[in-house]
Design an enzyme around this catalytic site. Structure first.
Site, PDB file in Angstrom:
ATOM      1  N   LYS A 225       3.771 -71.090 119.502  1.00 39.76           N
ATOM      2  CA  LYS A 225       4.032 -70.261 120.684  1.00 39.76           C
ATOM      3  C   LYS A 225       3.754 -71.101 121.932  1.00 39.76           C
ATOM      4  O   LYS A 225       2.657 -71.612 122.115  1.00 39.76           O
ATOM      5  CB  LYS A 225       3.121 -69.029 120.675  1.00 39.76           C
TER       6      LYS A 225
ATOM      7  N   LYS B 281      -0.582 -58.058 133.516  1.00 36.32           N
ATOM      8  CA  LYS B 281      -2.014 -58.183 133.199  1.00 36.32           C
ATOM      9  C   LYS B 281      -2.841 -57.941 134.466  1.00 36.32           C
ATOM     10  O   LYS B 281      -2.349 -58.167 135.568  1.00 36.32           O
ATOM     11  CB  LYS B 281      -2.304 -59.605 132.698  1.00 36.32           C
TER      12      LYS B 281
ATOM     13  N   ARG C  31       4.991 -62.704 120.045  1.00 30.90           N
ATOM     14  CA  ARG C  31       5.615 -62.369 118.766  1.00 30.90           C
ATOM     15  C   ARG C  31       7.141 -62.407 118.864  1.00 30.90           C
ATOM     16  O   ARG C  31       7.819 -62.702 117.873  1.00 30.90           O
ATOM     17  CB  ARG C  31       5.107 -61.005 118.266  1.00 30.90           C
TER      18      ARG C  31
END
Ligand code: BES
Ligand code: MN
Ligand code: ZN
Length: 502
Positions: A264, A276, A350
């Protein structure tokens, strides 16, 4: 600049400081006795007078020598019990020694290792390895030159009878250290400098000269290939995504399927539209730590000319909020053909991995896949900074990894993959979704289960969530936090011990 290491059979006596080893006592090892003679009994005197120094593991005293002595300083170095001095202990000691000496106005040191230390050649090599590893610095953004009163160690000579053996072991270690240091550098780079395109070029510039074949996919190419998951993550940024394929063919005669390593590489993770919180967001420059480990591993393998065929794939994207950014509720089509409902744009890793994993399986049909990712805060909550949670479909692969972890000190802890969580990641109006239906519990496990949807049956696969281990708060106030290069060493060992031609 890190320290230069050399080995010799006899002392050069050119260094400013001599390091003398003591083994859990003030007893004079042969090297101490001979130095005592050269220092006209000075050591006898010192050892009699200093009550605190007992030669315990890690104890270090720096003493200045009188005029006429062959060195300016002598350093008393406690190495613990001789019989406890194995590879691991030696490496840790080497690190402690560097930390104690750096910035102490000493530039060159010579360390004397006694011949009666069991396996002294090997022990010297690992002392040097620890010393070198600890000397890592990231200072290319400090324009002010270090002033004279912070002189750094630049040379260390290790004196040992089997200096040839030491050199041989250390040279091999240095290849891996180079890979680790490259990975650390990449993690420490600021995100304005290390955006996907710059990162891809840096990989090419460093690895191509070592004989690694490099292929770089730009955004157009990935769109054409149908990598809709990875592309969605990157669409909010002005810095377009890249994918880099690295091939190391160290075993030319083999037609076996290669090993695959996937990383990643989110060069900065703001969370996207699911933004965030601001506090601590700067840490999210490390969200490419998985890719850095894959790149560092490829460097290590190429540097030591490992007899193995490996393909490395890294997905490089920046996760930004903008008018073009992907949103919660978007449904995207992945390279595999599976559709993914995005329920939180901060669960982006992901999505990047899904396409990278599918691509490497489709094109390379690897015999084994390991992915690394700073995937979840939940992993940090579970295991902190000491262990890397590792999800493995195959028991043999797990055993090999566990062994490699124990040998290298990059420790792994097996985490569960479960059909329950796999189901939990199935979509309601899509094939899969990027958030678990059950909520936030077992966040590291549900993230792994999401990736599992993209692994074809039968291929041994391991997922390493390095969220806690890729980045640490250090005890050095000059570098409060920095990249560890976690993954390079353990995977290099995994390959060396299980998958390499002799
Ligand atoms: N990069 C983060 C995970 C992370 C957090 C790594 C802290 C290192 C330190 C990842 O992309 C992320 O944001 N994960 C979310 C997933 C959640 C939205 C399901 C998380 O862990 O909160
Ligand atoms: Mn995120
Ligand atoms: Zn992330």
């Amino acid at each position: 600049m890190t320290v230069n290491i050399s080995f010799s059979k006899a002392p050069h006596k050119k260094a400013e400081a001599a390091v003398l080893c003591f083994y859990d006592s003030k007893d004079q090892a042969p090297s101490v006795a001979s130095m005592n003679y050269e220092f006209s009994g000075f050591l006898d005197h010192v050892l009699k007078k200093t009550k605190s120094f007992k030669g315990k593991n890690g104890q270090i005293e720096i003493l200045m020598l009188p005029e006429g002595a062959p060195y300016n300083y002598v350093i008393l170095f406690g190495c613990g019990k001789k019989e406890d001095l194995d590879k691991d202990a030696a490496e840790k000691l080497g690190g402690k020694l560097f930390a104690a000496l750096d910035g102490k106005n000493i530039e060159t040191v010579e360390l004397l290792i006694d011949n009666d230390v069991p396996n002294s050649g090997e022990i010297a090599a690992y002392l040097a390895t620890g010393f070198k590893l600890r000397s890592y610095k990231f200072e290319q953004y400090q324009t002010k030159k270090a002033d004279d009163d912070s002189v750094k160690i630049s040379e260390a000579n290790f004196v040992v009878f089997d200096s040839k053996i030491s050199e041989q072991i250390y040279t091999e270690q240095l290849c891996v250290i180079d890979g680790m240091f490259f990975a650390r550098d990449l993690v420490n780079e600021p995100p304005n400098e290390l955006y996907p395109d710059a990162y891809a070029k840096r990989i090419r510039d460093e690895l191509k000269p070592l004989g690694v074949e490099i292929e770089i996919f730009d955004d157009k190419k990935m769109k054409k290939l149908g990598m809709g998951a990875l592309m969605a993550v990157g669409q909010g940024s002005d810095n377009a995504p890249r994918m880099v394929i690295m091939r190391w063919k160290g075993d030319k005669n083999s037609t076996d399927a290669p090993l695959a390593f996937v990383g990643k590489g989110v060069t900065f993770d703001t969370g996207g539209i699911s933004l965030k919180p601001g506090a601590g967001m700067e840490d999210m420059k490390m969200d490419m730590g998985g890719s850095a480990a894959v790149v560092g591993l490829m460097m290590a393998l190429a540097r030591r000319k490992a007899k193995v065929n490996v393909v490395g794939v890294v997905g490089l994207v920046e996760n930004m909020p903008s008018a073009r950014a992907y949103r919660p509720a978007d449904i995207v089509k992945s390279y595999s053909g599976k559709t993914i409902e995005v329920l939180n744009t901060d669960a982006e890793g992901r999505l990047v991995l899904a396409d990278a994993l599918s691509y490497v399986q489709d094109v390379y049909k690897p015999s084994l896949i390991v992915d690394l990712a700073t995937l979840t805060g939940a992993m940090m909550m579970a295991l902190g900074h000491e262990y890397c949670g590792t999800f493995v479909t195959d028991n043999i692969l797990w055993e090999q990894m566990d062994n490699a972890g124990k040998k290298t000190g990059e420790r792994l802890w097996r985490m569960p993959l479960d059909e329950v969580w796999k189901k939990d990641m199935e979509g309601t109006i899509s094939d899969v979704q990027n958030m678990a239906k059950s909520g936030r519990w077992a966040g590291a496990c549900t993230a792994a289960a999401f990736l599992w949807h993209f692994i074809e049956d039968g291929t041994p696969w391991a997922h390493m969530d390095i969220a806690g281990t890729a980045w640490i708060k250090s005890d050095r106030d000059t570098y409060p936090k920095f990249g560890t290069g976690f993954g390079v060493r353990v995977l290099d060992r995994l390959i060396a011990e299980n998958y390499e031609q002799m």
